[in-house]
Write a protein that holds these residues in place. Structure first.
Motif, PDB file in Angstrom:
ATOM      1  N   LYS A 172       0.754  -1.255   0.055  1.00  0.00           N
ATOM      2  CA  LYS A 172      -0.014   0.033   0.002  1.00  0.00           C
ATOM      3  C   LYS A 172       0.792   1.445  -0.174  1.00  0.00           C
ATOM      4  O   LYS A 172       0.498   2.202  -0.724  1.00  0.00           O
ATOM      5  N   GLY A 173       1.836   1.172   0.880  1.00  0.00           N
ATOM      6  CA  GLY A 173       2.856   2.228   0.739  1.00  0.00           C
ATOM      7  C   GLY A 173       3.567   2.622  -0.520  1.00  0.00           C
ATOM      8  O   GLY A 173       3.712   3.737  -0.965  1.00  0.00           O
ATOM      9  N   LEU A 174       3.771   1.611  -1.135  1.00  0.00           N
ATOM     10  CA  LEU A 174       4.673   1.543  -2.502  1.00  0.00           C
ATOM     11  C   LEU A 174       3.531   2.293  -3.570  1.00  0.00           C
ATOM     12  O   LEU A 174       4.072   3.193  -4.245  1.00  0.00           O
ATOM     13  N   THR A 175       2.304   1.624  -3.343  1.00  0.00           N
ATOM     14  CA  THR A 175       1.295   2.207  -4.350  1.00  0.00           C
ATOM     15  C   THR A 175       1.175   3.726  -4.152  1.00  0.00           C
ATOM     16  O   THR A 175       0.907   4.639  -5.118  1.00  0.00           O
ATOM     17  N   GLU A 176       1.022   4.190  -2.928  1.00  0.00           N
ATOM     18  CA  GLU A 176       0.832   5.604  -2.530  1.00  0.00           C
ATOM     19  C   GLU A 176       2.057   6.432  -3.054  1.00  0.00           C
ATOM     20  O   GLU A 176       1.943   7.681  -3.598  1.00  0.00           O
ATOM     21  N   LEU A 177       3.381   5.895  -2.775  1.00  0.00           N
ATOM     22  CA  LEU A 177       4.415   6.717  -3.256  1.00  0.00           C
ATOM     23  C   LEU A 177       4.691   6.449  -4.747  1.00  0.00           C
ATOM     24  O   LEU A 177       5.298   7.160  -5.288  1.00  0.00           O
ATOM     25  N   GLN A 178       3.955   5.710  -5.442  1.00  0.00           N
ATOM     26  CA  GLN A 178       4.395   5.203  -6.814  1.00  0.00           C
ATOM     27  C   GLN A 178       5.601   4.897  -7.133  1.00  0.00           C
ATOM     28  O   GLN A 178       6.334   5.565  -8.351  1.00  0.00           O
ATOM     29  N   VAL A 179       6.305   4.201  -6.225  1.00  0.00           N
ATOM     30  CA  VAL A 179       7.829   3.508  -6.560  1.00  0.00           C
ATOM     31  C   VAL A 179       7.800   2.280  -6.316  1.00  0.00           C
ATOM     32  O   VAL A 179       6.891   1.643  -5.741  1.00  0.00           O
ATOM     33  N   THR A 180       9.096   1.715  -6.763  1.00  0.00           N
ATOM     34  CA  THR A 180       9.297   0.298  -6.433  1.00  0.00           C
ATOM     35  C   THR A 180       9.990  -0.058  -5.081  1.00  0.00           C
ATOM     36  O   THR A 180      10.390   1.198  -4.503  1.00  0.00           O
ATOM     37  N   ALA A 181       9.996  -1.095  -4.658  1.00  0.00           N
ATOM     38  CA  ALA A 181      10.638  -1.492  -3.206  1.00  0.00           C
ATOM     39  C   ALA A 181      12.042  -0.912  -3.051  1.00  0.00           C
ATOM     40  O   ALA A 181      12.767  -0.438  -2.036  1.00  0.00           O
ATOM     41  N   ASP A 182      12.891  -1.005  -4.184  1.00  0.00           N
ATOM     42  CA  ASP A 182      14.076  -0.739  -3.904  1.00  0.00           C
ATOM     43  C   ASP A 182      14.406   1.025  -3.822  1.00  0.00           C
ATOM     44  O   ASP A 182      15.355   1.432  -3.586  1.00  0.00           O
ATOM     45  N   ARG A 183      13.343   1.708  -4.022  1.00  0.00           N
ATOM     46  CA  ARG A 183      13.459   3.219  -3.857  1.00  0.00           C
ATOM     47  C   ARG A 183      13.193   3.496  -2.522  1.00  0.00           C
ATOM     48  O   ARG A 183      13.094   4.823  -1.914  1.00  0.00           O
ATOM     49  N   VAL A 184      12.626   2.685  -1.402  1.00  0.00           N
ATOM     50  CA  VAL A 184      12.386   2.927  -0.075  1.00  0.00           C
ATOM     51  C   VAL A 184      13.031   2.231   0.995  1.00  0.00           C
ATOM     52  O   VAL A 184      13.747   1.154   0.780  1.00  0.00           O
ATOM     53  N   GLN A 185      13.216   2.913   2.144  1.00  0.00           N
ATOM     54  CA  GLN A 185      13.669   2.206   3.300  1.00  0.00           C
ATOM     55  C   GLN A 185      12.549   1.933   4.069  1.00  0.00           C
ATOM     56  O   GLN A 185      11.588   2.871   4.405  1.00  0.00           O
ATOM     57  N   VAL A 186      12.223   0.625   4.638  1.00  0.00           N
ATOM     58  CA  VAL A 186      11.082   0.182   5.328  1.00  0.00           C
ATOM     59  C   VAL A 186      11.448   0.139   6.624  1.00  0.00           C
ATOM     60  O   VAL A 186      12.424  -0.626   7.241  1.00  0.00           O
ATOM     61  N   THR A 187      10.790   0.624   7.535  1.00  0.00           N
ATOM     62  CA  THR A 187      10.677   0.348   8.999  1.00  0.00           C
ATOM     63  C   THR A 187       9.288  -0.301   9.657  1.00  0.00           C
ATOM     64  O   THR A 187       8.390   0.492   9.196  1.00  0.00           O
ATOM     65  N   VAL A 188       9.474  -1.269  10.223  1.00  0.00           N
ATOM     66  CA  VAL A 188       8.505  -1.855  10.735  1.00  0.00           C
ATOM     67  C   VAL A 188       8.053  -1.087  11.981  1.00  0.00           C
ATOM     68  O   VAL A 188       8.720  -1.177  13.294  1.00  0.00           O
ATOM     69  N   LEU A 189       6.602  -0.532  12.253  1.00  0.00           N
ATOM     70  CA  LEU A 189       6.392   0.203  13.635  1.00  0.00           C
ATOM     71  C   LEU A 189       5.590  -0.762  14.260  1.00  0.00           C
ATOM     72  O   LEU A 189       5.826  -0.417  15.597  1.00  0.00           O
ATOM     73  N   GLU A 190       4.589  -1.377  13.722  1.00  0.00           N
ATOM     74  CA  GLU A 190       3.887  -2.274  14.358  1.00  0.00           C
ATOM     75  C   GLU A 190       3.441  -3.746  13.833  1.00  0.00           C
ATOM     76  O   GLU A 190       3.406  -3.662  12.643  1.00  0.00           O
ATOM     77  N   GLN A 191       3.485  -4.614  14.635  1.00  0.00           N
ATOM     78  CA  GLN A 191       3.217  -5.976  13.981  1.00  0.00           C
ATOM     79  C   GLN A 191       1.854  -6.354  14.245  1.00  0.00           C
ATOM     80  O   GLN A 191       0.948  -5.847  15.170  1.00  0.00           O
ATOM     81  N   PRO A 192       0.992  -6.986  13.264  1.00  0.00           N
ATOM     82  CA  PRO A 192      -0.192  -7.351  13.322  1.00  0.00           C
ATOM     83  C   PRO A 192      -0.414  -8.246  14.557  1.00  0.00           C
ATOM     84  O   PRO A 192       0.387  -9.132  14.835  1.00  0.00           O
ATOM     85  N   SER A 193      -1.548  -8.051  15.293  1.00  0.00           N
ATOM     86  CA  SER A 193      -1.784  -9.027  16.242  1.00  0.00           C
ATOM     87  C   SER A 193      -2.499 -10.233  15.771  1.00  0.00           C
ATOM     88  O   SER A 193      -3.093 -10.376  14.828  1.00  0.00           O
ATOM     89  N   LYS A 194      -2.393 -11.227  16.533  1.00  0.00           N
ATOM     90  CA  LYS A 194      -2.678 -12.700  16.165  1.00  0.00           C
ATOM     91  C   LYS A 194      -3.627 -13.293  17.096  1.00  0.00           C
ATOM     92  O   LYS A 194      -3.681 -12.938  18.416  1.00  0.00           O
ATOM     93  N   GLY A 195      -4.554 -14.117  16.717  1.00  0.00           N
ATOM     94  CA  GLY A 195      -5.402 -14.894  17.497  1.00  0.00           C
ATOM     95  C   GLY A 195      -4.766 -16.274  17.962  1.00  0.00           C
ATOM     96  O   GLY A 195      -3.839 -16.685  17.267  1.00  0.00           O
ATOM     97  N   LEU A 196      -5.555 -17.098  18.903  1.00  0.00           N
ATOM     98  CA  LEU A 196      -4.940 -18.249  19.350  1.00  0.00           C
ATOM     99  C   LEU A 196      -5.274 -19.223  18.011  1.00  0.00           C
ATOM    100  O   LEU A 196      -5.911 -19.111  17.309  1.00  0.00           O
ATOM    101  N   PHE A 197      -4.026 -20.057  18.166  1.00  0.00           N
ATOM    102  CA  PHE A 197      -3.940 -21.031  16.960  1.00  0.00           C
ATOM    103  C   PHE A 197      -4.030 -20.576  15.770  1.00  0.00           C
ATOM    104  O   PHE A 197      -4.519 -21.277  14.562  1.00  0.00           O
TER     105      PHE A 197
END
Length: 217
Positions: A17-42
């Motif tokens: 989604k971020g790449l689409t918004e910036l209209q660039v490919t992955a090699d043009r950005v530096q990515v930092t993970v701010l929050e992991q998605p939460s998971k349920g049991l099993f």
């Protein structure tokens, strides 16, 4: 715009989604993970989306790199740079496998930061390095990123989970729908239960939300 924050059900979804918004490919950005998605049991559906920050790399850096290079060396440089921004000093070992070239990461510091919850950060980084590698390659490359033997440990975890959920389906006579997984992880579950006498597995949905369903035969 040089920096944005994007959210998604998975880290890969948020990055896309971020790449689409910036209209660039992955090699043009530096990515930092701010929050992991939460998971349920099993491994059922989580409750909180992933959040990543994408910072645009100045155009001049891309122009200077846009020459004939070794795609694997360029990929290793990308991974090393990402690790360095996380305060990690890593070493990369190459290993050939039937599924592709494995880049095994080791080093000092908490490599769990590169792995993330259930390997989500590692999967997101693997998605990005494959984009980087194939940008510099004339033929398709398949890169598998690993750290601290996580892939093998995750395979064993998924196999054990498959057996437990198969037992649950047999006891309750109700199908189980797992959380969205990567094609590689879905393949592990299908393989583990393909010869089971009482349950069967199918995949349903579209990427990146495709998931495994375990039900009675």
């Amino acid at each position: 715009m040089t920096k944005i924050v994007a959210s998604g059900k998975t880290i890969e979804d948020a990055v896309r989604k971020g790449l689409t918004e910036l209209q660039v490919t992955a090699d043009r950005v530096q990515v930092t993970v701010l929050e992991q998605p939460s998971k349920g049991l099993f491994g059922f559906i989580g409750t909180k989306e992933a959040k990543v920050e994408l910072e645009l790399i100045p155009e001049i850096a891309v122009v200077e790199a846009d020459v004939t290079v070794d795609p694997i060396v360029e990929t290793e440089r990308f991974v090393t740079d990402v690790a360095r921004t996380m305060g990690l000093d890593i070493t990369i070992a190459r290993q050939d496998s039937k599924d592709g070239l494995i880049l095994a990461l080791s080093g000092s510091g908490d490599l769990g930061m590169l792995i993330g919850r259930r390997g989500q950060t590692l999967d997101a980084l693997q998605y990005l390095v494959n984009i980087v590698a194939n940008r510099y390659s004339d033929s398709h490359l398949r890169i598998i990123l690993d750290a601290e033997d996580f892939r093998e440990r995750r395979r064993k975890t998924l196999e054990d989970l498959s057996d437990r959920l198969a037992g649950h389906v047999i006891r309750t006579r109700k199908e189980v729908v797992l959380e969205p997984m990567s094609p590689q992880e879905r393949k592990i579950i299908h393989a583990q239960l393909q010869n089971h006498t009482k349950v069967k597995t199918i995949s349903k949905g579209d990427e990146p939300n495709r998931r495994v369903v375990i039900s009675l035969k």
